[in-house]
Motif scaffolding. Structure first.
Motif, mmCIF file in Angstrom:
data_model
loop_
_atom_site.group_PDB
_atom_site.id
_atom_site.type_symbol
_atom_site.label_atom_id
_atom_site.label_comp_id
_atom_site.label_asym_id
_atom_site.label_seq_id
_atom_site.Cartn_x
_atom_site.Cartn_y
_atom_site.Cartn_z
ATOM 1 N N MET A 248 0.962 -1.139 -0.003
ATOM 2 C CA MET A 248 -0.009 -0.026 0.032
ATOM 3 C C MET A 248 1.169 1.250 0.129
ATOM 4 S SD MET A 248 -3.119 0.105 0.023
ATOM 5 C CE MET A 248 -4.727 1.163 0.438
ATOM 6 N N SER A 249 0.826 2.151 -0.822
ATOM 7 C CA SER A 249 1.473 3.352 -0.953
ATOM 8 C C SER A 249 1.040 4.360 0.264
ATOM 9 C CB SER A 249 1.154 4.075 -2.312
ATOM 10 O OG SER A 249 1.675 5.372 -2.309
ATOM 11 N N SER A 250 1.993 5.021 0.685
ATOM 12 C CA SER A 250 1.546 5.974 1.720
ATOM 13 C C SER A 250 1.008 7.180 1.099
ATOM 14 C CB SER A 250 2.868 6.286 2.446
ATOM 15 O OG SER A 250 2.509 7.306 3.351
ATOM 16 N N GLN A 251 -0.067 7.706 1.428
ATOM 17 C CA GLN A 251 -0.953 8.781 0.567
ATOM 18 C C GLN A 251 -0.009 10.056 0.850
ATOM 19 O OE1 GLN A 251 -3.034 6.516 2.158
ATOM 20 N NE2 GLN A 251 -3.707 5.577 0.361
ATOM 21 N N SER A 252 0.721 10.052 2.053
ATOM 22 C CA SER A 252 1.323 11.362 2.311
ATOM 23 C C SER A 252 2.558 11.483 1.436
ATOM 24 C CB SER A 252 1.887 11.275 3.686
ATOM 25 O OG SER A 252 2.871 10.234 3.832
ATOM 26 N N ASN A 253 3.143 10.623 0.777
ATOM 27 C CA ASN A 253 4.006 10.563 -0.333
ATOM 28 C C ASN A 253 3.698 11.047 -1.615
ATOM 29 O OD1 ASN A 253 6.113 9.907 1.068
ATOM 30 N ND2 ASN A 253 6.113 7.566 0.341
ATOM 31 N N VAL A 254 2.121 11.107 -1.933
ATOM 32 C CA VAL A 254 1.523 11.226 -3.208
ATOM 33 C C VAL A 254 1.294 12.810 -3.386
ATOM 34 C CG1 VAL A 254 -0.467 10.933 -4.763
ATOM 35 C CG2 VAL A 254 0.335 9.041 -3.176
ATOM 36 N N THR A 255 2.124 13.352 -4.344
ATOM 37 C CA THR A 255 1.841 14.570 -4.605
ATOM 38 C C THR A 255 1.920 14.795 -6.164
ATOM 39 O OG1 THR A 255 4.330 14.966 -5.051
ATOM 40 C CG2 THR A 255 3.396 15.578 -2.776
ATOM 41 N N LEU A 256 1.283 16.075 -6.567
ATOM 42 C CA LEU A 256 1.251 16.409 -7.846
ATOM 43 C C LEU A 256 2.259 17.567 -8.314
ATOM 44 C CD1 LEU A 256 -2.872 16.747 -7.999
ATOM 45 C CD2 LEU A 256 -1.097 14.754 -8.826
ATOM 46 N N ARG A 257 2.593 17.531 -9.500
ATOM 47 C CA ARG A 257 3.379 18.681 -10.168
ATOM 48 C C ARG A 257 3.240 19.024 -11.340
ATOM 49 N NH1 ARG A 257 6.916 17.522 -13.711
ATOM 50 N NH2 ARG A 257 8.153 15.522 -13.837
ATOM 51 N N PRO A 258 2.960 20.066 -11.750
ATOM 52 C CA PRO A 258 2.677 20.430 -13.321
ATOM 53 C C PRO A 258 3.525 19.742 -14.290
ATOM 54 C CG PRO A 258 2.513 22.596 -11.964
ATOM 55 C CD PRO A 258 3.198 21.465 -11.078
ATOM 56 N N VAL A 259 2.977 19.271 -15.181
ATOM 57 C CA VAL A 259 3.842 19.029 -16.548
ATOM 58 C C VAL A 259 4.677 19.876 -17.071
ATOM 59 C CG1 VAL A 259 3.289 17.932 -18.917
ATOM 60 C CG2 VAL A 259 2.164 17.097 -17.040
ATOM 61 N N THR A 260 5.755 19.434 -17.323
ATOM 62 C CA THR A 260 6.793 20.310 -18.017
ATOM 63 C C THR A 260 7.020 19.705 -19.412
ATOM 64 O OG1 THR A 260 8.479 19.475 -17.151
ATOM 65 C CG2 THR A 260 7.731 21.133 -16.048
ATOM 66 N N THR A 261 8.008 20.386 -20.355
ATOM 67 C CA THR A 261 8.130 19.895 -21.737
ATOM 68 C C THR A 261 9.097 18.486 -21.415
ATOM 69 O OG1 THR A 261 9.862 21.429 -21.641
ATOM 70 C CG2 THR A 261 8.035 21.977 -22.750
ATOM 71 N N ASP A 262 9.977 18.651 -20.201
ATOM 72 C CA ASP A 262 10.704 17.469 -20.099
ATOM 73 C C ASP A 262 10.021 16.250 -19.787
ATOM 74 O OD1 ASP A 262 12.955 19.215 -20.242
ATOM 75 O OD2 ASP A 262 13.327 19.508 -18.231
ATOM 76 N N ASP A 263 8.632 16.304 -19.450
ATOM 77 C CA ASP A 263 7.906 15.244 -19.112
ATOM 78 C C ASP A 263 7.430 14.406 -20.282
ATOM 79 O OD1 ASP A 263 7.969 15.586 -16.298
ATOM 80 O OD2 ASP A 263 6.751 16.976 -16.556
ATOM 81 N N HIS A 264 7.722 14.882 -21.646
ATOM 82 C CA HIS A 264 7.045 14.108 -22.987
ATOM 83 C C HIS A 264 7.093 12.711 -22.975
ATOM 84 C CE1 HIS A 264 5.155 14.235 -26.572
ATOM 85 N NE2 HIS A 264 6.097 13.331 -27.173
#
Length: 166
Positions: A1-17
């Motif tokens: 089970m993943s620890s939800q406190s570790n789950v975050t979001l970050r905006p997509v950048t061009t490096d994420d293609h």
């Protein structure tokens, strides 16, 4: 089970293609296994389809947020959300196969449902009727409101008190 406190979001950048193409490709793996193409042909098809999907999302939901789902310092998926006048539309949520069924999707969807409850908005998402995630959405209180081909528009009405996740 993943620890939800570790789950975050970050905006997509061009490096994420390339990562985003990989995430998209994971959703097409089963059907692509059925075609007699080379790996180069599969990759070209996936890149073309991913670009078409991204263009469609950008035109249809120009103000939507597009984020990389992080678990600690690892990229594990993507979340595309349009916050419209009367609804929160989950345009796309996809986790890499190895990250599924660990609570990450439940956690993120619950965050969106909590936001919807605070703002009095519906939460909606299209799900293919054979997609295993349909069980998750039903468990979280979504129900079908319309069908377009194999796609079900699932929606969850806002509640006055936050729902418990079981």
């Amino acid at each position: 089970m993943s620890s939800q406190s570790n789950v975050t979001l970050r905006p997509v950048t061009t490096d994420d293609h390339e990562f985003l193409v990989e995430v998209y490709s994971s959703t097409r793996a089963d059907e692509l296994a059925l075609v007699p193409w080379t790996s180069e042909q599969r990759h070209a098809f996936v890149k073309h389809q991913f670009t078409a999907q991204l263009d469609y999302y950008a035109k249809t939901y120009p103000t939507a947020s597009h984020d990389i789902i992080m678990s600690g310092d690892r990229q594990v998926g993507r979340l595309y959300v349009a916050r419209l006048d009367h609804e929160i539309r989950i345009v796309d949520i996809t986790l890499l196969p190895a990250e599924r069924n660990a609570g990450i999707g439940t956690y993120l969807i619950q965050q969106l449902l909590d936001e919807a409850n605070r703002t009095g908005k519906l939460t909606r998402i299209y799900v293919e009727e054979f997609n295993p995630s349909l069980r998750l959405f039903k468990r979280l209180g979504f129900s079908p409101s319309e069908q377009q081909g194999i796609h079900l528009l699932m929606e969850c009405k806002p509640q006055s008190t936050p729902r418990a996740v079981t």
